[in-house]
Design a protein around this motif. Structure first.
Motif, short mmCIF file in Angstrom:
data_model
loop_
_atom_site.label_atom_id
_atom_site.label_comp_id
_atom_site.label_asym_id
_atom_site.label_seq_id
_atom_site.Cartn_x
_atom_site.Cartn_y
_atom_site.Cartn_z
N GLN A 123 0.87 -1.26 0.13
CA GLN A 123 0.13 0.05 -0.01
C GLN A 123 0.98 1.26 -0.15
O GLN A 123 0.38 2.18 -0.59
CB GLN A 123 -0.99 -0.03 1.11
N ARG A 124 2.04 1.27 0.80
CA ARG A 124 2.73 2.47 0.86
C ARG A 124 3.43 2.70 -0.47
O ARG A 124 3.53 3.84 -1.02
CB ARG A 124 3.94 2.14 1.91
N GLU A 127 0.85 4.03 -2.91
CA GLU A 127 0.90 5.49 -2.59
C GLU A 127 2.15 6.50 -2.96
O GLU A 127 1.81 7.39 -3.73
CB GLU A 127 0.67 5.52 -1.06
N LYS A 131 2.09 9.29 -5.79
CA LYS A 131 2.25 10.62 -5.43
C LYS A 131 3.43 10.80 -6.64
O LYS A 131 3.37 12.28 -7.09
CB LYS A 131 3.12 10.83 -3.96
#
Length: 154
Positions: A123-124, A127, A131
């Protein structure tokens, strides 16, 4: 002579149990029931193959088989959730050996923690990628905005 067309058992045609569907009485079920049982024994793939063959031979036969499979819920008799339930069915059973059961519970707990940590890492990672792509988009947009204002001033 059989006037009323009643099946009287003889040595040539013995009477069998109709519940077990064995012997000469088995033919009383009809060809459709026998074909249905035969396909059920072979699984969903056999039903799909019969449907495809029906479409190839004469399309209404294939359409009728498809409608029957949907109506009788043969197409959807095993969903992913039921497979998952049966796959996890043996997880909570005890083996009778308390040391092994403790080891198994500890290992399963550790594996669940590792899976949660890995999913959080993914998930990180998603993300961070999102970004970076958004920042790249904003930089490109700002660059193209500067070029149009530079071009209009000239």
């Amino acid at each position: 002579m059989n006037v009323f067309n009643i099946n009287i058992p003889t040595e040539e045609t013995p009477m069998t149990d109709t519940l077990t569907n064995t012997g000469p009485m088995r033919d009383a079920r009809g060809w459709f029931s026998r074909a249905e049982e035969w396909l059920d024994q072979r699984g969903k793939g056999a039903w799909i193959a019969a449907m495809v063959l029906g479409f190839i031979l004469f399309w209404p036969i294939g359409l009728a088989l498809l409608a029957y499979m949907i109506w009788s819920k043969r197409m959807f008799n095993s969903s992913c959730s039921s497979r998952r339930r049966t796959a996890n069915h043996g997880v909570n059973r005890t083996s009778g050996n308390s040391a092994f059961d403790a080891y198994k519970a500890d290992t399963l707990r550790r594996l669940e923690q590792e899976q949660d940590a890995f999913e959080a890492f993914l998930q990180r990672l998603r993300e961070a990628k999102d970004k970076a792509e958004f920042d790249q988009f904003m930089d490109d947009r700002a660059r193209s905005g500067r070029q149009t204002t530079d071009g209009s001033e000239a």
